[in-house]
Design a protein around this motif. Structure first.
Motif, PDB file in Angstrom:
ATOM      1  N   TYR A 161       0.815  -1.217   0.000  1.00 49.19           N
ATOM      2  CA  TYR A 161       0.000   0.000   0.000  1.00 49.19           C
ATOM      3  C   TYR A 161       0.848   1.266   0.000  1.00 49.19           C
ATOM      4  O   TYR A 161       0.468   2.275  -0.596  1.00 49.19           O
ATOM      5  CB  TYR A 161      -0.993  -0.006   1.167  1.00 49.19           C
ATOM      6  CG  TYR A 161      -0.399   0.176   2.546  1.00 49.19           C
ATOM      7  CD1 TYR A 161      -0.371   1.430   3.150  1.00 49.19           C
ATOM      8  CD2 TYR A 161       0.108  -0.903   3.269  1.00 49.19           C
ATOM      9  CE1 TYR A 161       0.146   1.603   4.419  1.00 49.19           C
ATOM     10  CE2 TYR A 161       0.634  -0.737   4.534  1.00 49.19           C
ATOM     11  CZ  TYR A 161       0.653   0.515   5.107  1.00 49.19           C
ATOM     12  OH  TYR A 161       1.183   0.696   6.365  1.00 49.19           O
ATOM     13  N   HIS A 212      -7.001  -1.656   0.695  1.00 48.18           N
ATOM     14  CA  HIS A 212      -6.312  -0.404   1.021  1.00 48.18           C
ATOM     15  C   HIS A 212      -6.566   0.584  -0.110  1.00 48.18           C
ATOM     16  O   HIS A 212      -6.193   0.322  -1.254  1.00 48.18           O
ATOM     17  CB  HIS A 212      -4.795  -0.625   1.113  1.00 48.18           C
ATOM     18  CG  HIS A 212      -4.311  -1.068   2.448  1.00 48.18           C
ATOM     19  ND1 HIS A 212      -4.336  -0.256   3.559  1.00 48.18           N
ATOM     20  CD2 HIS A 212      -3.764  -2.242   2.855  1.00 48.18           C
ATOM     21  CE1 HIS A 212      -3.820  -0.915   4.591  1.00 48.18           C
ATOM     22  NE2 HIS A 212      -3.470  -2.118   4.186  1.00 48.18           N
ATOM     23  N   ASP A 220      -4.937   6.011   3.368  1.00 43.60           N
ATOM     24  CA  ASP A 220      -5.684   4.774   3.130  1.00 43.60           C
ATOM     25  C   ASP A 220      -6.636   4.563   4.311  1.00 43.60           C
ATOM     26  O   ASP A 220      -6.249   4.123   5.372  1.00 43.60           O
ATOM     27  CB  ASP A 220      -4.751   3.582   2.913  1.00 43.60           C
ATOM     28  CG  ASP A 220      -3.710   3.422   4.001  1.00 43.60           C
ATOM     29  OD1 ASP A 220      -3.144   4.450   4.432  1.00 43.60           O
ATOM     30  OD2 ASP A 220      -3.457   2.280   4.415  1.00 43.60           O
TER      31      ASP A 220
END
Length: 500
Positions: free
Chosen positions: A329, A355, A365
């Motif tokens: 992420y 995410h 996120d």
């Protein structure tokens, strides 16, 4: 020192915090949390240029049973280092970043005690400053500082306490009202039934403090109470049992939408009224479809295992651009920041794990914020007499897929894995297969006797090479598996028994 450094997991600290699982001895103790707390304050002081005594730091935790003890000692460490510490109690990872943004808190840095979706015996620490979540090298620096510390005793009875989730929930309610050109007094979600599954993590507030307060019927919402033993199912939108649980709740209660969060609420997925799961490619497609009208021609960044189906939907249906990037992420978010800084509009960076970071939301996120966007879209569709799932009805359905993990049996697994990838690519090119641009591993697309794609990559940290395959028709996965075996023939240190 080496034992403490082993607690680094990418841009987080993660470890085993509770006894009780065979062959998993505790390596993240309250005493270690104390040392890491001291180190974070020292690191933050160097970065901000402020004296330790001038720093304001917030700390929160998810529902894990080891959270209170780790928090207590981390607070002692941070206060002993000189910082003013505010204890936020039960919180979410995104709310701890927002505690730096909110005027009422305006912390210089914050700490979230969580291990996301991992089992009850695990825990960890995530860190934020004004630039967002800390990077890999920042965590390395903090742990190196912690290696030189000893546990510090400190009286923390006078530490401030603040109900951050209350402030955060108010912020999210305001976001929904703004999106619907309404006010809380108007009960803009009245007439909608939305079911939430928090998996006994920290996300239960979304049902009671956001949806219900805006007029939604939350009948059927489940596992909202925090319980760090996670007695009902793993709080993870990628877990099959978890998705079955929210699917059943939606169908049994005839809900208009189901929402499910992971433990610390930085990820989410959903279920439509008909029981259709909205996860992986579909959740990315949904958020992109919501953003598309206000971001024509923009770029959507995803991780490397997203499907060719998603590329078709984003580019051919929505008229957007798809950058299929790398797993992790932080990787997709950092690429998003880079593109926007260079003048390319990239409103969304999202992994198939759930995410998802929006440019409009500090590149954070935040599963709850993604849920806010879906709730707004649901209310708008309902007002027009339309269905929410119509937004992604042109996303081709998933037919079949598989993930196969090959263990590398040699000690120097990274060099061996890189050699495998190089030869795999060369063989594919020689065979005339189509190789689209790939930022991670080798991806091959098929449009002949077999239709679909496969991606072979090397795990960042483990001696494993995952192979993802998706077939466009029944039987295509088996055909692509046969091709994979041919391209990987002769690699004796690669255990490919998973393909049998």
């Amino acid at each position: 020192m080496s034992d403490l450094m082993k607690l680094q997991n990418g841009s987080d600290v993660r470890g085993i915090a509770v006894e009780g699982v065979a062959d998993e001895p505790v390596n993240l103790t309250p005493a270690i949390a104390n040392r890491i707390g001291q180190a974070f304050v020292e690191w933050l002081s160097k970065k901000t240029g402020k004296a330790c005594s001038e720093l304001k730091v917030g700390i929160g935790r998810d529902s894990r049973i080891s959270g209170p003890a780790l928090e207590e000692e981390a607070v002692k460490g941070m206060k002993a280092a000189g910082a003013a510490v505010t204890r936020c109690g039960l919180a979410t990872t995104p709310s701890m970043f927002m505690s730096i943004v909110f005027d009422k808190t305006a912390f210089d840095g914050s700490v979230m005690i969580t291990a996301s979706h991992l089992p009850y015996n695990r825990n960890g620490l995530k860190f934020f400053d004004k630039d967002g979540g800390l990077e890999h090298d920042d965590i390395t620096d903090i742990l190196k500082i912690a290696c030189g510390k000893t546990e510090a005793a400190c009286d923390i009875s006078g530490c401030a306490q603040f109900n951050l989730l209350e402030l955060y929930a108010s912020h999210l309610r305001s976001s929904i009202c703004k999106g619907l050109d309404s006010t809380e007094a108007d009960a803009p979600l009245k007439g909608l039934k939305i079911t939430v599954d928090a998996g006994n993590g920290a996300g239960g507030f979304f049902a009671s403090e956001i949806l219900a307060k805006l007029g939604a019927d939350i009948t059927g919402s489940q596992f909202l109470d925090p319980d760090g033993m996670f007695p009902n199912h793993i709080p993870n939108p990628e877990n099959k049992a978890a998705m079955e649980a929210i699917k059943s709740a939606v169908l049994n209660n005839k809900a208009d939408l189901g929402l499910i969060f992971d433990t610390d609420v930085d990820r989410m997925s959903a279920v439509f009224a008909n029981g259709e799961e909205v996860n992986r490619d579909a959740i990315i497609a949904m958020i992109a479809a919501i953003l598309a009208p206000e971001n024509p021609g923009s770029t959507i960044i995803t991780d490397s295992v997203t499907s060719d189906r998603l590329t078709y939907f984003l580019e051919e249906v929505l008229g957007l651009k798809h950058l299929c990037y790398m797993r992790g992420y932080k990787n997709v978010i950092n690429k998003q920041k880079e593109l926007n800084a260079a003048g390319t509009n990239a409103p969304l960076a999202m992994e198939t794990s759930g995410h998802g970071a929006l440019k409009e939301n500090y590149y954070l996120d935040d599963g709850a914020y993604l849920a806010v966007k879906m709730v707004i879209a649901l209310a708008k569709a309902n007002k027009k007499g339309q269905r929410l799932d119509s937004l992604i009805e042109k996303l081709p359905p998933l037919v079949e897929e598989g993930e196969y993990r090959f263990k590398i049996k040699t000690e120097d697994f990274k060099s061996y894995g890189k050699d495998v990838l190089a030869q795999f690519k060369a063989r594919a090119e020689k065979a005339g297969y189509k190789l689209p641009q790939s930022f991670e591993g080798v991806r091959i697309s098929f449009d002949g006797d077999a239709k679909g794609w496969m991606l072979l990559r090397l795990s960042l940290h483990d001696p494993v090479m995952p192979l993802n395959i998706e077939g466009s028709r029944k039987g295509d996965v088996e055909k692509i598996k046969t091709i994979a075996k041919e391209l990987l023939a002769g690699f004796d240190e690669l255990d490919m028994s998973a393909l049998n």
